[in-house]
Design an enzyme around this catalytic site. Structure first.
Site, PDB file in Angstrom:
ATOM      1  N   TYR A 149      57.561  14.108  19.398  1.00 25.08           N
ATOM      2  CA  TYR A 149      55.895  14.366  19.806  1.00 25.08           C
ATOM      3  C   TYR A 149      56.428  14.523  17.624  1.00 25.08           C
ATOM      4  O   TYR A 149      57.417  14.926  17.345  1.00 25.08           O
ATOM      5  CB  TYR A 149      55.744  15.993  20.026  1.00 25.08           C
ATOM      6  CG  TYR A 149      55.619  15.700  20.931  1.00 25.08           C
ATOM      7  CD1 TYR A 149      54.763  15.849  21.978  1.00 25.08           C
ATOM      8  CD2 TYR A 149      56.579  16.074  22.023  1.00 25.08           C
ATOM      9  CE1 TYR A 149      54.330  15.746  23.551  1.00 25.08           C
ATOM     10  CE2 TYR A 149      57.064  16.528  23.837  1.00 25.08           C
ATOM     11  CZ  TYR A 149      55.213  16.842  24.036  1.00 25.08           C
ATOM     12  OH  TYR A 149      55.329  16.518  25.285  1.00 25.08           O
ATOM     13  N   ASP A 181      45.436  25.434  19.612  1.00 26.96           N
ATOM     14  CA  ASP A 181      44.951  24.349  19.335  1.00 26.96           C
ATOM     15  C   ASP A 181      43.540  24.436  18.410  1.00 26.96           C
ATOM     16  O   ASP A 181      42.819  25.189  18.762  1.00 26.96           O
ATOM     17  CB  ASP A 181      44.377  23.455  19.990  1.00 26.96           C
ATOM     18  CG  ASP A 181      44.084  23.456  21.189  1.00 26.96           C
ATOM     19  OD1 ASP A 181      43.427  24.227  21.354  1.00 26.96           O
ATOM     20  OD2 ASP A 181      44.191  22.678  23.052  1.00 26.96           O
ATOM     21  N   ARG A 205      51.981  23.962  21.326  1.00 27.35           N
ATOM     22  CA  ARG A 205      50.664  24.707  20.446  1.00 27.35           C
ATOM     23  C   ARG A 205      51.180  26.170  20.841  1.00 27.35           C
ATOM     24  O   ARG A 205      51.500  26.360  19.810  1.00 27.35           O
ATOM     25  CB  ARG A 205      49.695  24.718  21.842  1.00 27.35           C
ATOM     26  CG  ARG A 205      48.814  23.488  21.544  1.00 27.35           C
ATOM     27  CD  ARG A 205      47.737  23.633  22.899  1.00 27.35           C
ATOM     28  NE  ARG A 205      48.277  23.659  24.479  1.00 27.35           N
ATOM     29  CZ  ARG A 205      47.302  23.954  24.734  1.00 27.35           C
ATOM     30  NH1 ARG A 205      46.937  25.106  25.520  1.00 27.35           N
ATOM     31  NH2 ARG A 205      47.757  23.967  26.419  1.00 27.35           N
TER      32      ARG A 205
END
Length: 249
Positions: free
Chosen positions: A66, A80, A172
């Protein structure tokens, strides 16, 4: 219809909704994805169609990568940018060496508490449903693995990262825990999945491109399908003769 579509999931769409759109375009009897991306996230979502759904569980446990952006100094109830700010704190001065040392502390096998607003289920009910009801949730930490974590950029508040991790890792939660480690809180503001093993350099297709190909001609859409075997590329191969094959039937 049998094969794997490497979808570039757009922001604002759930993984399940993206799955249903792709399934409809290919008119596939069966479909499954290989690990949800939050609606806020973009990037690689391998979608298995037909017989390829049999290996979806295998891909679900694959290593993933990611690129993420975190805002330091603000904590939200969802960890988030889609949640509500619940706390703001000053961000300390951080030089590169100090920040990198904090990042290294998250490498390897670590204990991680999933976000309260997640699709994980308890007694058959997703945790985000329970969180929206205002239930008092006590989530247990579980072991996840961070194979690599790298600072890409930091301007004093916004931090960009590259993360390679194992199955079940919440970026997150990683942003939240990093903020707590530093002492200022943090939340995730952007996330893009760049690859999923064995698709290290994926040719991804947007929904817009798939729609355009479907409108043009069926052959153009079918060209987007990878064979089932592409999802097994990272596994050892064993060739059998006719007798050995018959013994396995």
């Amino acid at each position: 219809v049998h094969g794997i579509v490497l979808l570039d999931k757009p922001q604002g769409l759930t993984s399940n909704r993206a799955l249903q759109v792709v399934r409809g375009l290919f008119k596939a009897a069966k479909a499954g994805h290989t690990g949800s991306l939050d609606p806020m996230a973009t990037g690689l979502l391998p979608i298995c169609l037909g017989e390829a759904t049999k290996i979806a569980g295998l891909l679900l446990g694959s290593r993933k990568a990611y690129e993420a952006e975190c805002l330091m100094g603000v904590r939200t109830n969802t960890d988030d940018a889609e949640g509500e700010a619940v706390e703001e704190r000053a961000v300390p001065m951080l030089d590169d060496a100090t920040l990198d040392a904090h990042l290294r502390s998250f490498s390897g096998r670590i204990q991680q508490v999933p976000p309260a607003y997640s699709a994980l289920k308890r007694d058959g009910v997703p945790m985000y449903v329970r969180a929206r009801r205002g239930e008092d949730l006590e989530l247990e930490a579980r072991e996840v693995e961070i194979h690599a974590i790298e600072r890409l950029a930091f301007d004093g508040k916004r931090l960009r990262l590259r993360v390679e991790c194992g199955s079940g890792t919440y970026i997150r939660s990683l942003a939240r825990d990093l903020g707590e480690r530093i002492g200022c809180g943090a939340h995730l503001t952007a996330l893009r999945r760049t690859w999923v093993e064995p698709f290290r350099e994926p040719r991804m297709y947007s929904l817009e491109e798939l729609h355009q190909r479907a409108d043009a001609e069926p052959a153009a859409l079918q060209a987007c399908l990878l064979p089932l075997e592409a999802g097994l590329a990272g596994l050892p191969r064993l060739d059998l003769d006719a007798a050995q094959g018959s013994a396995l039937e």
